[in-house]
Design a protein around this motif. Sequence first.
Motif, mmCIF file in Angstrom:
data_model
loop_
_atom_site.group_PDB
_atom_site.id
_atom_site.type_symbol
_atom_site.label_atom_id
_atom_site.label_comp_id
_atom_site.label_asym_id
_atom_site.label_seq_id
_atom_site.Cartn_x
_atom_site.Cartn_y
_atom_site.Cartn_z
ATOM 1 N N THR A 59 19.156 -5.788 -3.393
ATOM 2 C CA THR A 59 18.806 -4.402 -3.686
ATOM 3 C C THR A 59 17.643 -4.369 -4.656
ATOM 4 O O THR A 59 17.644 -5.094 -5.651
ATOM 5 C CB THR A 59 20.000 -3.663 -4.328
ATOM 6 N N GLY A 60 16.665 -3.520 -4.352
ATOM 7 C CA GLY A 60 15.538 -3.376 -5.258
ATOM 8 C C GLY A 60 15.512 -1.983 -5.851
ATOM 9 O O GLY A 60 15.748 -1.002 -5.153
ATOM 10 N N VAL A 61 15.259 -1.886 -7.128
ATOM 11 C CA VAL A 61 15.103 -0.600 -7.800
ATOM 12 C C VAL A 61 13.706 -0.591 -8.394
ATOM 13 O O VAL A 61 13.403 -1.353 -9.303
ATOM 14 C CB VAL A 61 16.162 -0.403 -8.907
ATOM 15 N N PHE A 62 12.831 0.261 -7.816
ATOM 16 C CA PHE A 62 11.437 0.300 -8.234
ATOM 17 C C PHE A 62 11.070 1.717 -8.640
ATOM 18 O O PHE A 62 11.551 2.674 -8.048
ATOM 19 C CB PHE A 62 10.522 -0.155 -7.083
ATOM 20 N N PRO A 63 10.182 1.870 -9.617
ATOM 21 C CA PRO A 63 9.732 3.212 -9.991
ATOM 22 C C PRO A 63 9.085 3.899 -8.790
ATOM 23 O O PRO A 63 8.389 3.263 -7.995
ATOM 24 C CB PRO A 63 8.703 2.950 -11.092
ATOM 25 N N GLN A 64 9.284 5.199 -8.672
ATOM 26 C CA GLN A 64 8.789 5.899 -7.496
ATOM 27 C C GLN A 64 7.265 5.894 -7.404
ATOM 28 O O GLN A 64 6.712 6.037 -6.317
ATOM 29 C CB GLN A 64 9.350 7.317 -7.419
ATOM 30 N N GLU A 65 6.568 5.693 -8.508
ATOM 31 C CA GLU A 65 5.107 5.657 -8.417
ATOM 32 C C GLU A 65 4.602 4.354 -7.798
ATOM 33 O O GLU A 65 3.426 4.234 -7.481
ATOM 34 C CB GLU A 65 4.438 5.904 -9.775
ATOM 35 N N TYR A 66 5.484 3.360 -7.601
ATOM 36 C CA TYR A 66 5.094 2.094 -6.986
ATOM 37 C C TYR A 66 5.146 2.138 -5.461
ATOM 38 O O TYR A 66 4.551 1.300 -4.809
ATOM 39 C CB TYR A 66 6.039 0.976 -7.432
ATOM 40 N N VAL A 67 5.928 3.050 -4.889
ATOM 41 C CA VAL A 67 6.228 2.993 -3.462
ATOM 42 C C VAL A 67 5.774 4.250 -2.725
ATOM 43 O O VAL A 67 5.561 5.309 -3.326
ATOM 44 C CB VAL A 67 7.741 2.786 -3.219
ATOM 45 N N TRP A 68 5.658 4.115 -1.404
ATOM 46 C CA TRP A 68 5.382 5.267 -0.556
ATOM 47 C C TRP A 68 6.559 6.212 -0.654
ATOM 48 O O TRP A 68 7.715 5.796 -0.742
ATOM 49 C CB TRP A 68 5.211 4.808 0.895
ATOM 50 N N LYS A 69 6.259 7.489 -0.670
ATOM 51 C CA LYS A 69 7.311 8.492 -0.603
ATOM 52 C C LYS A 69 6.797 9.650 0.233
ATOM 53 O O LYS A 69 5.595 9.942 0.230
ATOM 54 C CB LYS A 69 7.791 8.934 -1.974
ATOM 55 N N PRO A 70 7.680 10.278 0.969
ATOM 56 C CA PRO A 70 7.238 11.384 1.822
ATOM 57 C C PRO A 70 6.817 12.580 0.981
ATOM 58 O O PRO A 70 7.309 12.783 -0.123
ATOM 59 C CB PRO A 70 8.489 11.711 2.655
ATOM 60 N N GLY A 71 5.902 13.347 1.516
ATOM 61 C CA GLY A 71 5.481 14.567 0.839
ATOM 62 C C GLY A 71 6.546 15.631 1.009
ATOM 63 O O GLY A 71 6.815 16.078 2.115
ATOM 64 N N ILE A 72 7.197 16.007 -0.050
ATOM 65 C CA ILE A 72 8.266 17.006 -0.026
ATOM 66 C C ILE A 72 7.855 18.146 -0.946
ATOM 67 O O ILE A 72 7.437 17.927 -2.082
ATOM 68 C CB ILE A 72 9.616 16.420 -0.517
ATOM 69 N N ASP A 93 0.854 -1.188 0.000
ATOM 70 C CA ASP A 93 0.000 0.000 0.000
ATOM 71 C C ASP A 93 0.888 1.236 0.000
ATOM 72 O O ASP A 93 1.498 1.576 1.015
ATOM 73 C CB ASP A 93 -0.899 -0.017 1.231
ATOM 74 N N LYS A 94 0.966 1.918 -1.133
ATOM 75 C CA LYS A 94 1.839 3.080 -1.237
ATOM 76 C C LYS A 94 1.282 4.307 -0.534
ATOM 77 O O LYS A 94 1.968 5.314 -0.392
ATOM 78 C CB LYS A 94 2.154 3.400 -2.697
ATOM 79 N N ILE A 95 0.037 4.246 -0.071
ATOM 80 C CA ILE A 95 -0.561 5.362 0.661
ATOM 81 C C ILE A 95 -0.165 5.312 2.140
ATOM 82 O O ILE A 95 0.065 6.341 2.764
ATOM 83 C CB ILE A 95 -2.102 5.337 0.521
ATOM 84 N N ALA A 96 -0.083 4.101 2.704
ATOM 85 C CA ALA A 96 0.255 3.945 4.123
ATOM 86 C C ALA A 96 1.747 4.166 4.348
ATOM 87 O O ALA A 96 2.576 3.777 3.517
ATOM 88 C CB ALA A 96 -0.124 2.547 4.602
#
Length: 133
Positions: free
Chosen positions: A104-117, A43-46
Amino acid sequence: MAKAVLVSFTLITVILGVVPIMGYSIYNVTLLRKTLFVKNEYDKIARPMRDQSNTTSVHVSLNIFVIYDIDEVTQTLKVSGSLLLNWVDENLMWEPDDFGGITTGVFPQEYVWKPGIALKNTVDDFKTLGDSR
């Protein structure tokens, strides 16, 4: 028990970096991706903590490559650089032996949670950093 594998994510604001490519089989890479994102229902939202009462520490580094302009009158600074963000995503941990030794995993940023910057106190409009998707 899953071995803690630090997954590091990078959001680059201006200049794209070079990502090393490991020599893993397509079968193991696909199996890892499907296990993390489909089977485990990532869940990339959590926030990326199993216990949501724990904080998520995000380490931020700003690397300035070039200072293009400093204007004291308008109090502006124009630079080119990159923003490096690192955090541990507890939901993206795996046992490397189960996936052909992948550490090591390299995943597109749209797949994972990321902080709001976001850039605040900018001369222009308020801008969100990273992929807007």
